[in-house]
Design a protein around this motif. Structure first.
Motif, short mmCIF file in Angstrom:
data_model
loop_
_atom_site.label_atom_id
_atom_site.label_comp_id
_atom_site.label_asym_id
_atom_site.label_seq_id
_atom_site.Cartn_x
_atom_site.Cartn_y
_atom_site.Cartn_z
N HIS A 92 -10.30 -4.30 18.35
CA HIS A 92 -9.65 -2.99 18.41
C HIS A 92 -8.26 -3.05 17.78
O HIS A 92 -7.86 -2.15 17.03
CB HIS A 92 -9.54 -2.53 19.87
N GLY A 93 -7.51 -4.12 18.08
CA GLY A 93 -6.17 -4.27 17.52
C GLY A 93 -6.19 -4.39 16.01
O GLY A 93 -5.37 -3.79 15.30
N ILE A 94 -7.14 -5.19 15.49
CA ILE A 94 -7.25 -5.37 14.05
C ILE A 94 -7.61 -4.05 13.37
O ILE A 94 -7.02 -3.66 12.35
CB ILE A 94 -8.29 -6.45 13.72
N LEU A 95 -8.58 -3.34 13.93
CA LEU A 95 -9.00 -2.07 13.34
C LEU A 95 -7.89 -1.02 13.40
O LEU A 95 -7.76 -0.18 12.50
CB LEU A 95 -10.25 -1.55 14.04
N ARG A 96 -7.07 -1.10 14.45
CA ARG A 96 -5.96 -0.15 14.56
C ARG A 96 -5.00 -0.29 13.37
O ARG A 96 -4.52 0.68 12.80
CB ARG A 96 -5.22 -0.39 15.87
N TYR A 97 -4.72 -1.56 13.00
CA TYR A 97 -3.83 -1.80 11.87
C TYR A 97 -4.50 -1.49 10.54
O TYR A 97 -3.93 -0.84 9.67
CB TYR A 97 -3.35 -3.26 11.88
N THR A 98 -5.73 -2.02 10.38
CA THR A 98 -6.39 -1.85 9.08
C THR A 98 -6.75 -0.40 8.80
O THR A 98 -6.70 0.05 7.64
CB THR A 98 -7.65 -2.74 9.00
N ASN A 99 -7.12 0.36 9.84
CA ASN A 99 -7.45 1.77 9.63
C ASN A 99 -6.22 2.59 9.24
O ASN A 99 -6.33 3.63 8.59
CB ASN A 99 -8.09 2.37 10.89
N ALA A 100 -5.05 2.11 9.65
CA ALA A 100 -3.81 2.81 9.29
C ALA A 100 -3.34 2.45 7.89
O ALA A 100 -2.46 3.11 7.33
CB ALA A 100 -2.70 2.46 10.30
N ALA A 101 -3.94 1.40 7.32
CA ALA A 101 -3.52 0.92 6.01
C ALA A 101 -4.43 1.44 4.90
O ALA A 101 -5.57 1.84 5.14
CB ALA A 101 -3.51 -0.61 6.00
N LYS A 102 -3.90 1.39 3.69
CA LYS A 102 -4.68 1.77 2.51
C LYS A 102 -5.33 0.55 1.86
O LYS A 102 -6.25 0.68 1.06
CB LYS A 102 -3.78 2.47 1.48
N ALA A 103 -4.81 -0.64 2.19
CA ALA A 103 -5.35 -1.88 1.63
C ALA A 103 -5.02 -3.02 2.58
O ALA A 103 -4.02 -2.97 3.30
CB ALA A 103 -4.79 -2.16 0.25
N VAL A 104 -5.88 -4.04 2.56
CA VAL A 104 -5.66 -5.24 3.38
C VAL A 104 -5.68 -6.44 2.46
O VAL A 104 -6.58 -6.60 1.63
CB VAL A 104 -6.75 -5.40 4.46
N ILE A 105 -4.66 -7.30 2.59
CA ILE A 105 -4.58 -8.54 1.81
C ILE A 105 -4.83 -9.71 2.73
O ILE A 105 -4.30 -9.78 3.84
CB ILE A 105 -3.20 -8.69 1.13
N CYS A 106 -5.67 -10.64 2.28
CA CYS A 106 -5.88 -11.89 3.02
C CYS A 106 -5.91 -13.03 2.01
O CYS A 106 -6.06 -12.82 0.81
CB CYS A 106 -7.17 -11.85 3.83
N ALA A 107 -5.77 -14.28 2.52
CA ALA A 107 -5.57 -15.42 1.62
C ALA A 107 -6.82 -16.25 1.39
O ALA A 107 -6.82 -17.11 0.52
CB ALA A 107 -4.45 -16.31 2.16
N SER A 108 -7.89 -16.03 2.17
CA SER A 108 -9.03 -16.93 2.07
C SER A 108 -10.35 -16.21 2.27
O SER A 108 -10.40 -15.12 2.85
CB SER A 108 -8.91 -18.05 3.10
N THR A 109 -11.42 -16.85 1.80
CA THR A 109 -12.77 -16.34 2.04
C THR A 109 -13.06 -16.27 3.52
O THR A 109 -13.69 -15.32 4.02
CB THR A 109 -13.81 -17.25 1.34
#
Length: 285
Positions: A34-51
């Motif tokens: 829920h916490g992750i989706l709260r942030y990602t849904n508020a964002a236009k893009a998500v950056i991560c460093a690894s597969t």
């Protein structure tokens, strides 16, 4: 209406143990999702460093566009030419380091998710046949006292050195004293500490992690192991190569050459492009 780009760099499930007795409840994972989706849904893009992290975000049902951009470091900041040789000599004297010694290290937060208890377990087996070996454990954290006790119980107080926290600008001096960087954590996502070690010309000896193996060039900048026998064998091979090559220069040069491929300027351009794309989509929906 300012668009958000969210950078995620932690495998949050690996930190569930901090919930204690509650860690086995599905509600805890649901809370994290829920916490992750709260942030990602508020964002236009998500950056991560690894597969690994990209797969984790998809597992959490993230629908926001995900961009995998591997970490990088400024390799020139860690070059041998930047070192003060007096500092190097003082460290050699402080830790009684001899030319024929085998020196390894780990740098990071001393916590359960780093799996350093396994590092000590495997290190004990290596030291049994290599008494002139030393392991620097650089950093601090909640698991330090427990790890120091484990080292004492294993009879490793002569070969395992807990340095405590070291200023970032001084860490390269420890790396340049070393022959290998050891990592037994499976919670890493393109570890910056490992990249900095590689920039100093030392290979990363890491517990095999299929989803994170693209951080290393196997056999050059990294060597993977699945058990203690492989771990010990890899360290012996590196030591033998050091002994048969003047100052271990050949391996160091191979690593330095490979490290230049992970250019921080390339990483920066990719990140800037994500921001430009988000801005363009916001202004022209």
């Amino acid at each position: 209406n300012i668009p958000i780009v969210y950078t995620c760099h932690s495998m949050y499930y690996d930190y569930i143990h901090y919930f204690g007795a509650l860690q086995n409840f599905q509600a805890v994972k649901d809370f994290i999702d829920h916490g992750i989706l709260r942030y990602t849904n508020a964002a236009k893009a998500v950056i991560c460093a690894s597969t690994k992290l990209e797969d984790f975000l998809k597992q959490c049902k993230v629908t926001t566009p995900i961009y995998k951009i591997p970490n990088a470091c400024i390799t020139t900041d860690f070059a041998e030419e930047t070192l003060n040789q007096d500092v190097i000599q003082n460290l050699k004297i402080q830790y009684a380091i001899q030319p024929d010694d085998f020196i390894a290290c780990f740098c990071g937060r001393l916590a359960a998710e780093k799996n350093l208890s396994l590092t000590l377990e495997y290190w004990k087996q290596f030291v049994d046949g290599m008494p002139n070996a030393k392991l620097f454990i650089i950093g601090n954290g909640p698991a330090r006292a427990e790890l120091e006790q484990q080292a004492k119980d294993y009879g490793l107080t002569h070969s395992v050195i807990f340095t405590g926290a070291i200023l970032h600008e001084n860490i390269k001096y420890y790396y340049h004293l070393c022959d290998a960087y050891i990592m037994t954590s499976l919670s890493e996502n393109h570890s910056v500490s490992a990249l900095e070690a590689i920039a100093c010309g030392i290979p990363v000896i890491h517990l095999y992690d299929e989803e994170n193996e693209d951080q290393y060039i196997e056999g050059v900048t990294g060597f993977a192991f699945k058990d203690s026998a492989a771990f010990v064998n890899i360290l012996h091979n590196i030591y033998d190569k050091k002994q048969h090559t003047k100052d271990g220069k050949t391996l160091k040069e191979e690593i330095n050459s490979a490290a230049l491929q992970d250019n921080y300027q390339t990483m920066t351009k990719k990140i800037v492009e994500v921001y430009r794309q988000v801005l363009a989509e916001t202004h022209n929906p």
